[in-house]
Design an enzyme around this catalytic site. Structure first.
Site, PDB file in Angstrom:
ATOM      1  N   GLU A 106      98.136   4.818  85.791  1.00 21.26           N
ATOM      2  CA  GLU A 106      99.318   5.641  85.486  1.00 21.26           C
ATOM      3  C   GLU A 106      98.785   6.929  84.886  1.00 21.26           C
ATOM      4  O   GLU A 106      98.324   6.945  83.742  1.00 21.26           O
ATOM      5  CB  GLU A 106     100.242   4.914  84.492  1.00 21.26           C
ATOM      6  CG  GLU A 106     100.869   3.650  85.033  1.00 21.26           C
ATOM      7  CD  GLU A 106     101.885   3.903  86.137  1.00 21.26           C
ATOM      8  OE1 GLU A 106     102.389   5.034  86.262  1.00 21.26           O
ATOM      9  OE2 GLU A 106     102.174   2.957  86.889  1.00 21.26           O
TER      10      GLU A 106
ATOM     11  N   CYS B 127     104.082  12.445  79.599  1.00 26.42           N
ATOM     12  CA  CYS B 127     103.598  12.557  80.981  1.00 26.42           C
ATOM     13  C   CYS B 127     104.711  12.993  81.926  1.00 26.42           C
ATOM     14  O   CYS B 127     104.459  13.636  82.933  1.00 26.42           O
ATOM     15  CB  CYS B 127     102.999  11.234  81.437  1.00 26.42           C
ATOM     16  SG  CYS B 127     104.147   9.863  81.275  1.00 26.42           S
TER      17      CYS B 127
HETATM   18  P1  NAD Z   1      92.665  10.167  78.322  1.00 29.44           P
HETATM   19  O1  NAD Z   1      92.517   9.907  79.763  1.00 29.44           O
HETATM   20  O2  NAD Z   1      91.765  11.162  77.694  1.00 29.44           O
HETATM   21  O3  NAD Z   1      92.447   8.803  77.487  1.00 29.44           O
HETATM   22  C1  NAD Z   1      93.213   7.662  77.763  1.00 29.44           C
HETATM   23  C2  NAD Z   1      92.446   6.436  77.279  1.00 29.44           C
HETATM   24  O4  NAD Z   1      91.270   6.283  78.055  1.00 29.44           O
HETATM   25  C3  NAD Z   1      91.998   6.496  75.830  1.00 29.44           C
HETATM   26  O5  NAD Z   1      92.181   5.237  75.248  1.00 29.44           O
HETATM   27  C4  NAD Z   1      90.514   6.832  75.957  1.00 29.44           C
HETATM   28  O6  NAD Z   1      89.739   6.403  74.870  1.00 29.44           O
HETATM   29  C5  NAD Z   1      90.139   6.075  77.209  1.00 29.44           C
HETATM   30  N1  NAD Z   1      88.950   6.553  77.916  1.00 29.44           N
HETATM   31  C6  NAD Z   1      88.395   7.793  77.901  1.00 29.44           C
HETATM   32  N2  NAD Z   1      87.310   7.820  78.716  1.00 29.44           N
HETATM   33  C7  NAD Z   1      87.182   6.583  79.262  1.00 29.44           C
HETATM   34  C8  NAD Z   1      86.285   5.992  80.208  1.00 29.44           C
HETATM   35  N3  NAD Z   1      85.291   6.689  80.751  1.00 29.44           N
HETATM   36  N4  NAD Z   1      86.484   4.706  80.550  1.00 29.44           N
HETATM   37  C9  NAD Z   1      87.500   3.987  80.022  1.00 29.44           C
HETATM   38  N5  NAD Z   1      88.378   4.482  79.131  1.00 29.44           N
HETATM   39  C10 NAD Z   1      88.234   5.777  78.760  1.00 29.44           C
HETATM   40  O7  NAD Z   1      94.194  10.522  78.084  1.00 29.44           O
HETATM   41  P2  NAD Z   1      94.914  10.894  76.736  1.00 29.44           P
HETATM   42  O8  NAD Z   1      94.503  12.261  76.319  1.00 29.44           O
HETATM   43  O9  NAD Z   1      94.786   9.796  75.763  1.00 29.44           O
HETATM   44  O10 NAD Z   1      96.457  10.909  77.213  1.00 29.44           O
HETATM   45  C11 NAD Z   1      97.045  12.002  77.847  1.00 29.44           C
HETATM   46  C12 NAD Z   1      97.123  11.792  79.348  1.00 29.44           C
HETATM   47  O11 NAD Z   1      97.789  10.566  79.644  1.00 29.44           O
HETATM   48  C13 NAD Z   1      97.952  12.869  80.030  1.00 29.44           C
HETATM   49  O12 NAD Z   1      97.316  13.260  81.215  1.00 29.44           O
HETATM   50  C14 NAD Z   1      99.266  12.166  80.333  1.00 29.44           C
HETATM   51  O13 NAD Z   1      99.991  12.733  81.409  1.00 29.44           O
HETATM   52  C15 NAD Z   1      98.787  10.784  80.643  1.00 29.44           C
HETATM   53  N6  NAD Z   1      99.865   9.803  80.499  1.00 29.44           N
HETATM   54  C16 NAD Z   1     100.369   9.230  81.635  1.00 29.44           C
HETATM   55  C17 NAD Z   1     101.421   8.332  81.539  1.00 29.44           C
HETATM   56  C18 NAD Z   1     102.023   7.678  82.766  1.00 29.44           C
HETATM   57  O14 NAD Z   1     102.761   6.717  82.595  1.00 29.44           O
HETATM   58  N7  NAD Z   1     101.751   8.155  83.964  1.00 29.44           N
HETATM   59  C19 NAD Z   1     101.930   7.993  80.282  1.00 29.44           C
HETATM   60  C20 NAD Z   1     101.379   8.588  79.159  1.00 29.44           C
HETATM   61  C21 NAD Z   1     100.337   9.496  79.275  1.00 29.44           C
END
Ligand code: NAD
Length: 504
Positions: free
Chosen positions: A248, A282
């Protein structure tokens, strides 16, 4: 104000086993948590696997009872949870209450729907195989590795944890490094509800810990919510392991305003969706395409409504909270600078900014496609308004990007709106409204294009956490099938006749 939060985090993660949980609005340290080592991640996956072996034996109804209890505990501890959410995100109090409401709705829907959605289905079979009986079963994967972002620290883990548990899986959750305290509070709530020990585990840390969870041989499914960039890395890793994955990801959601729209409603929707939770949603509106004849009036209304948004650092009265992370704060500022330098008109409220990572609600007009904010997700309190000649151009612009999460269409002609919906490349369409689809948990939620793979919410969401297994059973006591060796002499003739009758 703490603008070196991420730097501190980097230092911590370079060898220091402690994660400092900070309040982004004040910069104060809320708590220090031990970062999970790789060994601990693998160990928790194994514990969840052992516990899940018993958990999956319970009926879905029985599992749903635990979620019902957790729902009740969450209601009784609502204020305490809201306080934690506010402290580690800088959200307003109302945005905190919305976290509780949406999470409860997720729990209610999933626990009620699960017994039906996950029940074995009898499938009628074709004439040729009338002597068989067929079922479809929804079996658990085993252990789900769930990774969540910071923007909705209760909703986002819940939408992965609740259906995964109902489907009979064990789960290891890695919440965002910016909001682990809410996830730990959530676990306390599940524990108080009597969840069997070990089924639901939490690991603490940043991307490295998430990576270990993805690569751990013990996780059978990865459910990830976050950015496209990280989602892509996870998809690659899962592809190499042939491990199923739900993604997502981010959006840059368009709102289309046609000339016959209720402009007041459309403007109110754009302002709320663009600015609530400081734009860190998001499915928030980031791009608005307005038909030429009404664009000036629309901008006037949006400007007027934006001026009425209550800003400031008092979370109890403000409509508008702080940015949660420094990276996000800097990214929004950089995109606004880029847009300004390329000729965009950036309209901000004149009110002084509160201390902390607060960005004023911002409207941008006169945008060009080469501006960063017209190419990438901004994830901040900014809406870009563009004029379009007609609905065809609006659709073309809406579809012009790699994203395809949510989209809204405003028009008084509902038939036209439904027709246009089929042309918009987005997983979720809202007509004359914004974002409410996330609260309509009966319908599936997810992205098209690079906004995601798989669905949450709805029956589809529950089944995303199951493996589909078909079972075919022979019904009568015959010694052999007609096509088994040796094939009798008349069989070829019989099959020719059958083929003509059944398919001719
Ligand atoms: P992010 O991708 O930076 O981090 C998300 C999670 O992934 C965190 O827990 C982080 O520690 C982890 N992570 C980072 N690198 C990783 C790796 N290499 N392997 C595994 N895990 C890893 O996102 P964010 O800044 O926390 O959140 C914002 C983003 O999330 C925005 O792009 C937003 O649109 C999206 N979002 C999407 C939805 C949806 O339902 N589509 C909902 C909420 C947020």
């Amino acid at each position: 104000m703490t603008l070196d939060r991420e730097t501190k985090l980097d230092q911590q993660l370079n060898g220091h086993p402690i994660l400092q949980c900070l309040n982004p609005a004040s910069g104060s340290v809320l708590k220090e948590l031990a970062i999970s080592s790789s060994e601990e991640v693998n160990e928790k996956v194994e514990i969840a696997r052992e516990a899940a072996a018993e958990w999956r034996q319970l009926s879905v109804r029985h599992r749903a009872k635990f979620i019902r209890k957790a729902q009740k505990v969450l209601v009784s501890r609502m204020d305490e949870v809201v306080e934690v959410v506010l402290s580690e995100t800088g959200k307003t109090e109302f945005d905190g209450i919305i976290e509780i409401l949406t999470t409860l709705e997720i729990m209610r829907f999933n626990r009620k729907m699960a017994p039906r959605a996950l029940a074995p289905e009898v499938r009628p079979l074709g004439l040729v195989v009338k002597n068989k009986r067929g079922w479809v079963h929804y079996r658990p994967h085993g252990v789900v590795g769930a990774i969540s972002p910071w923007n909705y620290p209760l909703i986002q883990p819940s939408i992965l944890v609740v259906p995964a548990l109902l489907a009979g899986n064990g789960i290891v959750l890695k919440p965002s490094e910016f909001t682990p305290l809410t996830a730990l509070k959530m676990k306390e709530i599940f524990d108080e509800a009597g969840m069997p020990e070990g089924v639901f585990q939490i690991v603490i840390g940043s991307g490295e810990v998430g990576k270990t969870l993805v690569e751990s041989s013990g996780t059978d499914l990865i459910a990830f919510t976050g950015s496209i960039n990280v989602g892509r890395k996870i998809a690659v890793s899962c592809a190499e392991q042939l491990k199923p994955v739900i993604l997502e990801l981010g959006g840059k959601d368009p709102l289309i305003v046609l000339r016959d729209a209720n402009l007041k409603r459309a403007a109110g929707a754009a302002v709320w969706s663009g600015f609530h939770n400081a734009g860190q949603t998001c499915i928030s509106v980031e791009r608005v395409y307005v038909e030429e004849p009404v664009v000036d009036e629309f901008i006037r209304l949006v400007t007027e409504m934006t001026e009425a948004v209550r800003t400031g650092d008092d979370q109890a009265v403000s409509d508008f909270g702080s940015m949660t992370t420094e990276t996000q704060f800097r990214k929004v500022m950089a995109q606004l600078d880029d847009a300004r330098s390329k000729g965009a008109n950036v309209l901000k409220q004149d009110e002084p900014q509160a201390e902390g990572m607060f960005i004023q609600p911002t409207i941008v007009t006169d945008t060009e496609v080469n501006m960063e904010l017209m190419k990438e997700e901004i994830f901040g309190p900014v809406i870009a308004i563009s004029r379009v000649r007609n609905e065809d151009e609006a659709i073309e612009q809406a579809n012009s990007m790699k994203f395809g999460l949510n989209a809204s269409i405003f028009t008084r002609d509902k038939r036209k709106a439904r027709r246009l919906a089929s042309r918009v490349q987005a997983g979720n369409i809202v007509i004359n409204d914004v974002e409410t689809n996330y609260l309509c948990v009966d319908v599936p939620f997810g992205g098209m294009k690079q906004s995601g793979i798989g669905r949450l919410h709805g029956i589809e969401g529950l089944r995303s956490f199951s493996q589909i297994q078909s079972v075919i059973e022979h019904r009568f006591g015959l010694n052999k099938e007609l096509w088994w060796f040796p094939v009798a002499n008349g069989t070829k003739k019989l099959f020719r006749v059958l083929i003509r009758i059944l398919y001719g």
